[in-house]
Scaffold this motif. Structure first.
Motif, PDB file in Angstrom:
ATOM      1  N   ALA A  82       3.051  22.226  -1.625  1.00 33.54           N
ATOM      2  CA  ALA A  82       3.837  22.174  -0.388  1.00 33.54           C
ATOM      3  C   ALA A  82       3.480  20.960   0.481  1.00 33.54           C
ATOM      4  CB  ALA A  82       3.628  23.456   0.414  1.00 33.54           C
ATOM      5  N   LYS A  83       2.296  20.380   0.264  1.00 33.13           N
ATOM      6  CA  LYS A  83       1.848  19.258   1.091  1.00 33.13           C
ATOM      7  C   LYS A  83       2.493  17.933   0.692  1.00 33.13           C
ATOM      8  CE  LYS A  83      -2.640  21.275   2.244  1.00 33.13           C
ATOM      9  NZ  LYS A  83      -4.111  21.167   2.122  1.00 33.13           N
ATOM     10  N   PHE A  84       3.027  17.862  -0.559  1.00 35.58           N
ATOM     11  CA  PHE A  84       3.616  16.571  -0.956  1.00 35.58           C
ATOM     12  C   PHE A  84       5.001  16.691  -1.615  1.00 35.58           C
ATOM     13  CE2 PHE A  84       0.744  17.797  -4.483  1.00 35.58           C
ATOM     14  CZ  PHE A  84       1.627  17.757  -5.554  1.00 35.58           C
ATOM     15  N   MET A  85       5.552  17.894  -1.673  1.00 34.36           N
ATOM     16  CA  MET A  85       6.901  18.039  -2.221  1.00 34.36           C
ATOM     17  C   MET A  85       7.948  17.842  -1.136  1.00 34.36           C
ATOM     18  SD  MET A  85       6.755  18.631  -5.508  1.00 34.36           S
ATOM     19  CE  MET A  85       8.337  19.400  -5.905  1.00 34.36           C
ATOM     20  N   VAL A  86       8.964  17.022  -1.425  1.00 35.05           N
ATOM     21  CA  VAL A  86      10.059  16.769  -0.484  1.00 35.05           C
ATOM     22  C   VAL A  86      11.372  16.912  -1.252  1.00 35.05           C
ATOM     23  CG1 VAL A  86      11.150  15.109   1.067  1.00 35.05           C
ATOM     24  CG2 VAL A  86       8.647  15.183   0.882  1.00 35.05           C
ATOM     25  N   ASP A  87      12.210  17.852  -0.830  1.00 33.87           N
ATOM     26  CA  ASP A  87      13.512  18.092  -1.471  1.00 33.87           C
ATOM     27  C   ASP A  87      13.370  18.330  -2.980  1.00 33.87           C
ATOM     28  OD1 ASP A  87      14.828  17.766   0.974  1.00 33.87           O
ATOM     29  OD2 ASP A  87      14.989  15.590   0.697  1.00 33.87           O
ATOM     30  N   PRO A  90       8.115  15.476  -5.962  1.00 30.16           N
ATOM     31  CA  PRO A  90       6.853  15.024  -5.371  1.00 30.16           C
ATOM     32  C   PRO A  90       7.025  13.664  -4.692  1.00 30.16           C
ATOM     33  CG  PRO A  90       6.792  14.764  -7.758  1.00 30.16           C
ATOM     34  CD  PRO A  90       8.062  15.490  -7.440  1.00 30.16           C
ATOM     35  N   ASP A  91       6.560  13.572  -3.451  1.00 29.02           N
ATOM     36  CA  ASP A  91       6.616  12.314  -2.706  1.00 29.02           C
ATOM     37  C   ASP A  91       5.332  11.525  -2.993  1.00 29.02           C
ATOM     38  OD1 ASP A  91       5.756  10.784  -0.037  1.00 29.02           O
ATOM     39  OD2 ASP A  91       7.940  10.878  -0.094  1.00 29.02           O
ATOM     40  N   ASP A  93       3.832   8.870  -1.588  1.00 27.62           N
ATOM     41  CA  ASP A  93       2.926   8.570  -0.467  1.00 27.62           C
ATOM     42  C   ASP A  93       2.158   9.822  -0.037  1.00 27.62           C
ATOM     43  OD1 ASP A  93       3.671   5.916  -0.444  1.00 27.62           O
ATOM     44  OD2 ASP A  93       5.256   6.215   1.045  1.00 27.62           O
ATOM     45  N   LEU A  94       2.859  10.948   0.040  1.00 27.10           N
ATOM     46  CA  LEU A  94       2.194  12.198   0.432  1.00 27.10           C
ATOM     47  C   LEU A  94       1.194  12.637  -0.642  1.00 27.10           C
ATOM     48  CD1 LEU A  94       5.184  14.248   1.928  1.00 27.10           C
ATOM     49  CD2 LEU A  94       3.307  13.140   3.173  1.00 27.10           C
TER      50      LEU A  94
END
Length: 294
Positions: A82-87, A90-91, A93-94
């Protein structure tokens, strides 16, 4: 015991049918790392984390001690995702901010680092092969600039929707080594227990040595503080004595000067000379005291 081809920079894949297989593989991976003095990071579901801990305890391993000294680190797979998943993806940079930074901390603290992760399995079971492969790619990219070994665990059931086997093939290609069933079945539990006992004995000796050093350091600090207090008190006493002697010196000099003035204006030489002699003796005593302070 799991043998690494290159313990500092390897990417292992374990495909399993039963959780008992996974537990055996991962605990082998954990024990190998801890016995070598490496940091071990576990990123898994709560159920699997509990299973790993239970099996380690069964083998006689002191997990609490390893956790306390931060050699063993436990992260929840869903919470970490959950800390680096976006839509749904995996993002980068995060991912670098959370996973990369955490790895850097451990690399700075320990001679080597190994991690077990099943975030990819969570994504694959969630029917998101694109995100799964993207995350494997980020791990591989991270390994280009950092030395660590990584074990990924996939349940075979995660690939039930992969009809052509394309995702499974890509997952296999993104790893250096695949752990076979023979590696798992041939692991010797008695040998593991013996190695753990030896490791924990050495750890106890090290902890005792560290505790003794801390006790010695505290004793030295106490002595240093006591010496500082004594020195400070002596300096204060000397300053007070010097002030008193300085005052007495001024009084004696003033008395001598007054007596000299009297000699100039009076014929009673005897009285003035006695006063001068008295003041001179006082000055001599003050001079002696001053020399004793040097």
């Amino acid at each position: 015991m799991l043998k690494d081809k290159n313990s500092k920079k390897s990417h292992f894949l374990h495909l399993y049918d039963r959780d008992t297989q996974l537990v055996k593989t991962v605990t082998n991976f954990i024990i190998t790392g801890l016995l070598n003095g490496e940091a071990v990071i576990l990123v898994a579901t709560k159920e699997h984390l509990e299973a790993f801990r239970s099996h380690l305890n069964h083998l006689g391993f002191d997990t609490a001690s390893a956790l306390e000294r931060s050699q063993l680190c436990i992260l929840d797979a869903q919470e970490t995702l959950a800390k680096f998943m976006v839509d749904g993806m995996p993002d980068k940079d995060l991912f670098l901010n959370h996973i990369g930074s955490f790895l850097d901390q451990k690399i700075a603290q320990f001679p080597a680092v190994r991690a077990y992760g099943e975030m990819v399995n969570v994504l694959m079971k969630g029917n998101n092969p694109k995100a799964t492969l993207a995350l494997e790619g980020l791990w591989n990219e991270l390994s280009l600039t950092r030395d660590f070994s990584l074990l990924c665990g996939y349940h075979n059931g995660a690939f039930v929707s992969d009809k052509g086997g394309e995702s499974l093939n890509q997952v296999c290609c993104s790893h250096d080594h695949i752990i076979s069933a023979d590696d798992i079945e041939n692991s010797n539990e008695d040998l593991q227990k013996l190695l753990i006992q030896q490791f924990q004995y050495k750890t106890m000796l090290l902890q005792n040595e560290v505790a003794q050093r801390k006790t010695t350091e505290r004793a030295l600090r106490d002595i240093e503080n006591d010496l500082l207090k004594v020195t400070t008190n002596a300096e204060i006493q000397n300053e007070t004595l010097l002030e008193n002697l300085s005052g007495a010196l001024k009084i004696s000099l003033s008395s001598i000067l007054t007596s000299v003035d009297k000699l100039k204006t009076t014929k009673n030489d005897d009285i003035s000379l006695l006063e001068i002699e008295k003041s001179a003796r006082t000055l001599a005593a003050i001079s002696s005291n001053l020399r004793s302070l040097q």
